[in-house]
Structures are given as C-alpha cells and as structure tokens.
Design a protein around this motif. Sequence first.
Motif, short mmCIF file in Angstrom:
data_model
loop_
_atom_site.label_atom_id
_atom_site.label_comp_id
_atom_site.label_asym_id
_atom_site.label_seq_id
_atom_site.Cartn_x
_atom_site.Cartn_y
_atom_site.Cartn_z
N LEU A 536 1.97 -109.11 59.58
CA LEU A 536 2.26 -108.44 58.53
C LEU A 536 1.09 -107.74 57.84
O LEU A 536 0.06 -108.31 57.98
N ARG A 537 1.17 -106.52 57.51
CA ARG A 537 0.30 -105.74 57.06
C ARG A 537 0.35 -104.83 55.59
O ARG A 537 1.51 -104.40 55.65
N GLU A 538 -0.71 -104.65 54.95
CA GLU A 538 -0.51 -103.74 53.76
C GLU A 538 -1.67 -102.67 53.85
O GLU A 538 -2.81 -103.08 54.25
N THR A 539 -1.12 -101.52 53.36
CA THR A 539 -1.94 -100.46 53.24
C THR A 539 -2.89 -100.42 51.81
O THR A 539 -2.38 -100.35 50.76
N GLN A 540 -4.19 -100.37 51.98
CA GLN A 540 -5.36 -99.96 51.03
C GLN A 540 -5.81 -98.72 51.09
O GLN A 540 -6.31 -98.28 52.29
N LYS A 541 -5.42 -97.90 50.38
CA LYS A 541 -5.68 -96.39 50.40
C LYS A 541 -6.30 -96.01 49.08
O LYS A 541 -5.67 -96.22 47.85
N ALA A 542 -7.53 -95.44 49.12
CA ALA A 542 -8.23 -94.70 47.90
C ALA A 542 -7.45 -93.45 47.52
O ALA A 542 -6.93 -92.70 48.31
N ASP A 543 -7.29 -93.39 46.14
CA ASP A 543 -6.47 -92.18 45.59
C ASP A 543 -7.40 -90.91 45.51
O ASP A 543 -6.92 -89.70 45.62
N SER A 544 -8.50 -91.05 45.62
CA SER A 544 -9.75 -90.09 45.62
C SER A 544 -10.85 -90.33 46.41
O SER A 544 -11.18 -91.57 46.85
N MET A 545 -11.83 -89.43 46.73
CA MET A 545 -13.17 -89.48 47.59
C MET A 545 -14.14 -90.45 46.88
O MET A 545 -14.68 -91.43 47.31
N GLY A 546 -14.01 -90.18 45.47
CA GLY A 546 -14.95 -91.25 44.68
C GLY A 546 -14.49 -92.70 44.66
O GLY A 546 -15.42 -93.46 44.83
N GLN A 547 -13.17 -92.82 44.79
CA GLN A 547 -12.69 -94.17 44.72
C GLN A 547 -13.11 -95.03 45.95
O GLN A 547 -13.47 -95.91 46.41
N ALA A 548 -12.86 -93.98 47.19
CA ALA A 548 -13.06 -94.33 48.44
C ALA A 548 -14.63 -94.56 48.65
O ALA A 548 -15.01 -95.70 49.48
N LEU A 549 -15.63 -94.00 48.11
CA LEU A 549 -17.07 -94.30 48.23
C LEU A 549 -17.07 -95.52 47.51
O LEU A 549 -17.96 -96.49 47.93
N GLY A 550 -16.45 -95.85 46.42
CA GLY A 550 -16.75 -97.21 45.74
C GLY A 550 -16.14 -98.19 46.44
O GLY A 550 -16.78 -99.52 46.71
N MET A 551 -15.16 -98.03 47.14
CA MET A 551 -14.67 -99.31 48.00
C MET A 551 -15.54 -99.31 49.23
O MET A 551 -15.62 -100.45 49.92
N GLY A 552 -16.23 -98.28 49.77
CA GLY A 552 -17.05 -98.19 50.84
C GLY A 552 -18.29 -98.97 50.56
O GLY A 552 -18.64 -99.84 51.40
N VAL A 553 -18.81 -98.66 49.59
CA VAL A 553 -20.01 -99.68 48.88
C VAL A 553 -19.62 -101.09 48.85
O VAL A 553 -20.35 -101.87 49.47
N ARG A 554 -18.50 -101.48 48.27
CA ARG A 554 -18.13 -102.97 48.10
C ARG A 554 -18.01 -103.49 49.46
O ARG A 554 -18.41 -104.72 49.76
N TYR A 555 -17.48 -102.74 50.44
CA TYR A 555 -17.18 -103.41 51.85
C TYR A 555 -18.44 -103.53 52.48
O TYR A 555 -18.63 -104.41 53.24
N THR A 556 -19.17 -102.49 52.22
CA THR A 556 -20.65 -102.56 52.89
C THR A 556 -21.40 -103.80 52.43
O THR A 556 -21.85 -104.37 53.31
N SER A 557 -21.35 -104.06 51.16
CA SER A 557 -21.83 -105.27 50.46
C SER A 557 -21.38 -106.45 51.17
O SER A 557 -22.20 -107.44 51.58
N ASN A 558 -20.02 -106.57 51.23
CA ASN A 558 -19.58 -107.91 51.42
C ASN A 558 -19.58 -107.98 53.03
O ASN A 558 -20.01 -109.08 53.28
N SER A 559 -19.76 -106.99 53.80
CA SER A 559 -19.80 -107.06 55.48
C SER A 559 -21.30 -107.47 55.56
O SER A 559 -21.59 -108.37 56.69
N ALA A 560 -22.48 -107.05 54.79
CA ALA A 560 -23.53 -107.68 55.11
C ALA A 560 -23.83 -109.01 54.68
O ALA A 560 -24.41 -109.83 55.39
N LYS A 561 -23.26 -109.55 53.62
CA LYS A 561 -23.13 -110.73 53.14
C LYS A 561 -22.44 -111.82 54.35
O LYS A 561 -23.27 -112.77 54.52
N ASP A 562 -21.42 -111.12 54.84
CA ASP A 562 -20.69 -111.99 55.84
C ASP A 562 -21.68 -112.24 56.98
O ASP A 562 -21.62 -113.40 57.59
#
Length: 675
Positions: A536-562
């Motif tokens: 089972l999978r669901e799609t996470q998609k940014a509506d704009s490049m700005g939102q995508a960069l925000g999601m990228g920053v959060r994912y980078t931070s979470n990955s580093a913490k992990d």
Amino acid sequence: MEVELSSLLLGTFTSKIINIAMVALGLGLVIFFHELGHFAVAKWCNVKVERFSIGFGPIIYSFKYGETEYALSIIPFGGYVKMLGQDDVDPSQLTSEEIALDPRSYSAKPVYQRMGIISAGVIMNIVTGMLFFAFAFRMGVESMPSVIGAAIPGMPAWESGIQPGDVIEEIDGKKTSSYMDIIRSSAFSDGDITMAGTHLDGQKFDIKITPDQTGTRPQIGTIPSNSLRIPVFQDPAQSVASKGTAAAKAEPGFLGGDTFKTIDGKAIKNYAELQRTFAAKSNQTLKIGVNRKGTPPTEIVEISVGNNPFRTLGLQMDIGPIESIQQGSPAERAGLKVGDKITHIDNQDVGQALNPLKLPNYFSGKVGETIPIVVKRQEAGSDPTEVNLNVVPIDNPAWLEHPYKTDTPLAVGSIGIAFHVIPTVLKVEEGSPAAKAGIKVNERIKKIKIMLPGKDTAADWNNIPEVTYEFDDKDKKMNWASAFWEMQVRPGWPVELTVSNKRQLREVKMTPWVNPNQEKGEQWSLPVRGIRLELLRETQKADSMGQALGMGVRYTSNSAKDIYLTLKSLFTGRVSPLELSGPVTIATVAYEVAHQGYSELLLFLGFLSVNLAVLNFLPIPVLDGGHMVFLCWEGITRKRPNEKVLAAATYVGMIFVLGLMLFVLYLDIFLRALS
C-alpha cells in the motif's frame, strides 16, 4: 508469438541497462558534488589542486586541464581532491615547513580558509541532498502510509492489541506521515513508546508499547499493509499467483494490474478486510470481482477461486507452554498466564485428540461459547499444578495471524494466546505420508528440509528458496509451527526429516498430502489464496517548487537526525552493527528504487547524499570531521598538531575506515547476498 516474446525480453533487457546507467550516474553525482565542494572552495582560496578523482586506487582514465589532473579511479566507493600540502596518504605534508612556504599550498592558508575547504564537501552534500529531495517531492513520492498489515504474534504490538488494518496516527504525541515513522520510533526509543490511532472497526486507541530488544534493532513487530492491486511485473518469468495455489488455477486467470473490488458480491475496502474474508471463508470457493487495468472503474471481472487446503505429513505434535498473551483478550480475562501448558480443551487431550496446529480453527468455530480449559502451571518453588479455567472465544478467523518469521509462535487469535509447537510426535495419522515412512509415536523430529520438487528451480517458484529447520533440544521455542507454515508456502514440495528415537538418527523423505478422507466442505484450509499484491502506497507531491523546497529541507533535517540517532544507537548497543549496509547493498537498493521510478531514485540519492555528509563529518582522522578536529586544535592553541601525533592518528583512522569497509562488504556478500 516469438516476435512478441523477443520484443518483451529486449524491452526488459533495455530497461535493466537504463536502470543500471541511472544508478551509476546517480551514485557518481553524489560523490562528484561532494568533491566539487572541496575543489571549488580550494580554488576560491587559491589553493593548488593537483588531482580531482572520482573513485580510489589505480587510475583507469585521466586528463589534465590547467594545473589539475582529472581522474577516474578503479574503486568507485568515493573520491578525493588532492591539494598541495594536504594528502591523507602522506600526512607529513600538513606539517612540512617547506610546503607551507608555498603561498598556494593548503597548509599555508589561514585556519578559517582550511575549515571552509574541509567543510565544503559536507555542505555541498547537504545542499544537493535537499535538492534531490525537493525534485523528488515535486515529481511525487510514493510512501507507505502508517497502516498495519499484520502484527507478528508474540511481539509487543501483537501483545498490545494492534490488529491488521489499524492506522497509527500519532507516536509519542507527534503525527505520523508514513510507516517509516513506526520503524524509526521503535528503533530509536529509549523506553516505552505511545501509539494512538484508529482500529479497523473505527474505535480509537491509545496504547503504550515496549519495543522488543532481542533482535538486531528494537522493534514492535509489525508489517506494512498491502494494497488491493496485483503488481505488474516487467520480468516475464514472474507470476502474479504463487505456483501450486488456488489463485494459479483460478478461472479466468488473474492479471497484473487487477484491483480487488468485491468478494461474493460484497465490496472490499482495504487489505485488512480482504485478509479477514479469505480467512473466515478459507474452505469455500469464492467469486472475486476485480477491475482490470485500463478499463472503467465500474467494469468488474468475476474470477472463481477455490480453497487452498493445508498439506500435512500426518503428524500431531506436542504443544509448548503459552509464549504470549494479548492484553484485554479472552485468555487474559479467563486467567491464563504465560508459561501455562494447555493439556485439555473441552475434556479432550491436546496432542492426542486435538492437534495443536488446529487449535486456531477449533476456537474460532466456537465463538461466544464457554470452553473449559485445563492447564499445567508451574509456580516458582512448587510442583506443577492443574488449573481449570473457562474461556469465551471472540470472532477472529483462524490462522489470520500466521507465523511470519522463523521464530514466530502459533497464534490463536480468537482467545489471544500464542504458543510454540514442539516436534515430539504424539500421534501418527493412519495412511499418511509419515505413517508410510515409518515414523512412530514419541519419536522426535530433529531437522526438516523442504526441497524443490523434481527438476524445478527457485526461479520456477518466483525465487522461493529451499529451507531447513533444525530443532535443538536446548531451544525452548522449537518452531514446528513456522516450519509447517513454510510447507504451505511451498505446496507439493517434498520434505526430508531427520528423526530421533533416542537410540539413533535416521532420515526419511516424503511429500505432504491433503487428507483424501476429508469432505471438501470440511477441509482444513489456508487463510490465503496465493495472490501476490503490491504494498500500500500513497503519493506525497508538492504543488509548487517552493513547497517542494520546504519539504526537501524538512526531509534533509529528519534524515540527518535519523543518521545521528542510528550512530548513537550503535554505540549504546540498542542497534546491532549487523544492521549496517555496504556498497553492494547500496548499489542493489539503488537499482531496485530506480526500477520504481525517477522520483524514488532521487529520494534515495538525497538520503545517500545526507548520509555521506553526516558520516564524513564524524571526528575520525582521514575523514573531513577528523581534519576539522585538528583545525579546531590549531585555531585554539595557535600551534600545528605534532607530526607524529598527526601521522599516528591518520593511520589509525585509515585502519578503522578500511576495517569498517571490509566489515560491511562481509555483511553484504556473506550475510545478505548468500543468505
């Protein structure tokens, strides 16, 4: 037909080549951007760069442009920038007064510039990792939602009452975004974790779970949910139905891309409902309605699927003590305890009259009835005593919770207990394969090997391998139930038993049977039909490049913490070093995600880039973090490190890094690739 097959094989081969090329390019980019960071800042600080290499070891191709040699080296597990006055192989250059006199040498530059050069690779990896993530989220990333596909019997989640279909919405008060949050919270917890969510029936729950510490990492024992869609395989050898099962004989046949819609005319909403229906109607022929790929959603194709009868050897084994009890279950309310051994049910002897493997079916067939149970209980400091109890089963289909791992006990979901089955023979069924092989009562099975039939290969069975279980007298679990389930996964495979009668060992071969004396409607049948389904999978998609960069920053931070939490857990012993992965596994995973699509590959490369940044900044000599430690020392004391200390630390660092590389290669090759 031959032309179509040739085209299909050519397409598959071309796809594999493209995937390999994408993986090589992606991994190369991660390394390239790291070294480019060092190179660019070194040039900016007017440091002479003698060589820019992708890879280590002997050079296989190089060219010179200006003063710098650009090289491709034979070992593709990294790279390096060789600057005048900085060479990990020759650390004495850092303290050489002669080289320091050259204004373009690395060692001649002020500390702050050298810090900039050293940290540039890590910063570049953080930035590129964030960009990889951002582009992935702009394209759309598929992730597993926090829906439970199964709770493994005997594990903390099962004991806490987690059921298939449960949705985990919060962990320790924080909202979950994917199934990885469940794995992460278990692996990195310092104690209990709190999970809140919704059961399949709509009821809310808020429970506390203590992760199990006995494996290579702390875990609660859950499996992600499947979807209702059958996968589409590029490999023509892959089948959507397991060989020898009812699904493989279905009329008309299942096709890749089919999505389950109904069973016997009733709508099926999710995988948990599908599981329960299959288990509840295990001995019935079902009419399954699917929607075919490329057809309107309302167009339903009905497929008739028979049952999958259990294949047995005709042996009834001894029951082991209760291993686990679910919280709030009928068993807990009745007063059953871990360690109790059930001897009688409804005045029938367990092992002789009742087969322990059929207890899930026995109790699920008596929902709401009061069932008398006799258990043998061993209290500390006293002789075993018999205890009479009464239990009232609830509606939970038999074998819905089957053994998922080699050491999983057999669950009786309708009363909430799990126990192991001990391979001591208490009864041999007349006319069965075991009877014909001469197996006697009170003999003990020491080993079972489930072998490929005839000239078949693992590829003929969707790469299912042969399997062997050895039963050690010192092992209290004695996982006969797990071995029995493995026989069902391999229908019709012959088995070889090593049998002990206390005086000698002998080996006997036989093929499991479906008891011909059973009526079809009374057949003991599996809770599955043999259909392969996608996760089972669901799609996470940014509506704009700005939102995508925000999601990228959060994912980078979470990955580093992990990564930091993983390192912390490794040093504290909460996570085993066996969880580490080396370059072979990384390349294999990269190939697999490339097959899933560009966004998945970008997500993986982003994580790899952040991983490289964090690991490279660890305070280990020869890594960027080790160089930074020496630069901090120099900045504070205004003195360069002693040459002997620097050389010794560098060689120790080299030995550690090379040792770690050999260790993870060993894990990749001998514990994963050959397992």
